[in-house]
Structure formats: structure tokens, C-alpha cells
Design a protein around this motif. Sequence first.
Motif: not given
Length: 109
Positions: A1-27
Motif C-alpha cells: 500500500e505504501a509503495e503504491r501511494s509513493e508511486r502515485e505521488i511520483q506520477e503526480q509530481r511528474l505530471f505537475w512538472l511536465h505541465e509547469r515546465y513543458g517537459t517533452a517525452e524525448a527529454t
Amino acid sequence: EAERSEREIQEQRLFWLHERYGTAEATLAFWETVQKETEQSAGASIHALIADAYILTINGSTAKVGIQSKSKLTQLAHPGTQTQLNRVATRVAKRDIALEFVLLDDLPG
């Protein structure tokens, strides 16, 4: 359960950063390769410094990378560490590229 929530936090952060910085898939793919190559060629201690880092942008010959820890940011400022990481990044990019590390102190989660 803790591993799943950590993964969800990581995915949320990646999405947020992608939105904020426009990080491309190639990057993102470039950074994933840099992390793998660093582990293999620079060793576990240097890899540990960037294992939870986030690539933000690549602008010309500079790749901006977000770090969550001030102490890791300080260690990454060491000239020898920078040289090793920049060598890996240049090898992966197949052109001169320098990694610029910045503190991320406003990540969600």
C-alpha cells in the motif's frame, strides 16, 4: 500500500512538472538513460544523488534538473561530480550538454 501511494505521488509530481515546465517525452527519455548510465559508469554513490531527481528542460547545451534535497544539491555542486555527470549526459545526448541542478522546494505531495 505504501509503495503504491509513493508511486502515485511520483506520477503526480511528474505530471505537475511536465505541465509547469513543458517537459517533452524525448527529454524524459534522455534523463532516464542518463540515470541508468550514471549507475553503471559513475557508481552507486553518484547515482544515489540523482536517483530521485527530475529533468525539467533542455535548452541548447544545458539540461535543467530539479533536486528535492539541499544536501544533495550541495554534493552535486562538487566539480568532480559535475564532471562525471556531464560526461554521461554528453555521451547520452551525443553532443556537449551540461547539467544544471536547481532546488525544487514546491513539489506537490
